[in-house]
Design an enzyme around this catalytic site. Structure first.
Site, PDB file in Angstrom:
ATOM      1  N   GLU A  29       0.827  -1.208   0.000  1.00  0.00           N
ATOM      2  CA  GLU A  29       0.000   0.000   0.000  1.00  0.00           C
ATOM      3  C   GLU A  29       0.855   1.250   0.000  1.00  0.00           C
ATOM      4  OE1 GLU A  29       0.793   1.607   2.961  1.00  0.00           O
ATOM      5  OE2 GLU A  29       1.884  -0.294   3.271  1.00  0.00           O
ATOM      6  N   GLU A  44       4.383  -0.431   1.055  1.00  0.00           N
ATOM      7  CA  GLU A  44       4.398  -0.608  -0.408  1.00  0.00           C
ATOM      8  C   GLU A  44       4.289  -2.079  -0.820  1.00  0.00           C
ATOM      9  OE1 GLU A  44       7.806   1.168  -2.281  1.00  0.00           O
ATOM     10  OE2 GLU A  44       7.427   3.157  -1.445  1.00  0.00           O
TER      11      GLU A  44
END
Lengths: 339, 339
Positions: free
Chosen positions: A162, A305
């Protein structure tokens, strides 16, 4: 999952040319992967990392060290191949797709970008629900569809990631409510805030929980009130993957909060989840303990991420190869134990 | 090594598009690799695992769960591609060479086998020195030459591994003497012995140290008296690699004992060593603490062969790629911190 496979998998692992159990967690991971995929000789070829991006209304409260414009900037960086998750996905041999679930920016088409935007960012949860129930369900469904589509495309293993400035704030609120953990004990510094801003962040999270107290009766309501679009998308990806019998590698602090939502919505998803790493973000250890999970790696990562998930994909792949490629005692003509 | 590079490496790592330090140990590893190789943009392409094999006279004391004939059997298994280290070297993209340093068996030529046999196994250290000083030096030199040759062949990173029935016994003796650790606290179950045999193993190690007490004055003497051919070979590989500025990934319990010998012979080798994983073999944790080392992985492995080192190679490679491939804040147009 079919737990009756356990005996067959264990017998195979014990017949490989090594002392029984000597590959430790690689054997445990192989076992879990076999059970999740329903076979003693599982496939792990095609891998994909989905990095969900979303903005957060609560960023306006000043809870992050970085300005909100960094969310779309980092999406562009990922599309350009220069973010950490690009490097680590390539290293893991995994495809990467960035999913715009709720970024406050309009992106043009791009081969690495999936446009699933529900809204230009969540509402400020310090003043009311971050998302409506309809919006939340829309994000969950979009995530689930990505998993189902990936299965149809032949992917064997998915990973979550994310990007969303301020998103440790909603993640912490979700943990506090869903796992009954005190906010102060699990609130960390995210991308790097100082002591004063940390105290402020704790106050904002506590206020957000109070403000939304009337609409926290079900896990879905909790996710809507205190979550965010990328978190709901990851939750959906996990639910969708489990529904088609596909394992998912969960990244760190934010992704784990989506996993907790998914577990609360459907406890059977746990059988498909690999928690990739122990985040250096304050609170993740308490969360993993509460879940009874032992993450695969402990590399002090706190980037998100999907970076930890991409790293752990290689360990899972190693485990599966051990299961599929090693010789057995009889085939290799190796003597067994003395006793 | 040139520590003056530290500032330049840190400045580069801090300029990559991530919060400072958020890649945790990947950044630490990148730093160490840069310093070891003397550049801010290091190369990590060609990798090689050397698996050293040797037999041990002390196996006659009944300290292992497996018969000594398993040493050559497992060498054949490795040459056939079916051992765990074959699978994990392939997974890591590393070449694998098995080095016969002292197996009690004569092998024919094979493209994956290096024949450096000093002797058909060490002597029983419970009755006197396991190796003479000449034999020990011969094994060290052979290992060092392999490292130097690998450098000439363009390898960037080496890993150590070993195969030798009973070799946790000499490794434990080496630790006890070289690191001043009590035998009982660091003696483990190796490939899987029961309580009774564990007590016997402890007694054998203590006796071996006593019997050789008169010839433990220098690290080389200790290695000769209480070591083994594969351990001396690994020690040599490490010394040779350090001499040509090449990093080495150290596997678990046995390989670390060779690393301790190398460090005692030349303290500067530490700058080139990556301890790959915390072995599940009792005692490795105490050894790592004594060395002030934090292994990269903790996967409960206790197999040896280089399996943990091969796994850690991928983490080191990820670290180097982070250093070489990520975008910088300015190049990617990403905003910095608010403050």
């Amino acid at each position: 999952v079919d737990m009756s496979l356990t005996g067959a998998v264990q017998a195979h692992l014990d017949d490989l040319t090594k002392p029984q159990g000597s590959l430790g967690r690689l054997e445990e991971i192989a076992m879990k992967y076999c059970i999740a995929t329903g076979t003693t000789r599982p496939s792990l070829c095609k891998k994909k990392v989905f990095c969900f991006a979303g903005d957060h209304g609560v960023a306006a409260e000043g809870v992050s060290a970085y300005p909100a414009e960094v969310t779309p900037q980092m999406v562009y960086n990922m599309l350009g191949g220069g973010a950490a998750i690009d490097v680590l996905s390539r290293h893991a041999g995994a495809d990467l797709e960035v999913v715009d679930m709720g970024v406050n920016h309009d992106f043009a088409e791009h081969p690495m970008l999936r446009r699933c935007k529900v809204k230009h960012g969540s509402a400020n949860m310090a003043h009311g629900p971050a998302m409506s129930l309809d919006e939340t369900l829309q994000a969950i469904m979009a995530g689930a569809e990505l998993a189902i589509e990936a299965r149809e495309q032949g992917y064997d293993l998915l990973a979550t990631g994310e990007m969303g400035i301020a998103n440790t704030t909603p993640a912490t609120a979700l943990y506090s409510v869903l796992l009954d953990l005190p906010v102060e004990a699990i609130t960390g510094r995210g991308t790097g805030i100082d002591d004063e801003r940390l105290r402020h962040k704790i106050a904002v999270i506590e206020k957000s929980i109070e403000v939304n107290r009337a609409s926290l009766a079900t896990p879905l309501e909790v996710l809507a009130a205190l979550g965010g679009f990328e978190i709901a998308g990851i939750c959906g990806l996990i639910l969708g993957a489990a529904s088609v019998g596909m394992p998912v590698v969960v990244d760190g602090f934010i992704s784990s909060s989506a996993a907790v939502c998914a577990i609360k919505l459907s406890c059977k998803v746990s059988d498909y989840l690999f928690f990739s790493h122990l985040s250096n973000e304050q609170g993740h250890r308490a969360v993993m303990q509460k879940l009874g999970a032992r993450p695969i790696l402990d590399l002090d990562l706190r980037l998100g991420e999907g970076t930890g998930a991409a790293m752990a994909m290689q360990v899972i792949e190693a485990s599966v190869k051990i299961c599929n490629e090693m010789a057995t005692f009889s085939s290799a003509g190796v003597s067994g134990k003395n006793d």
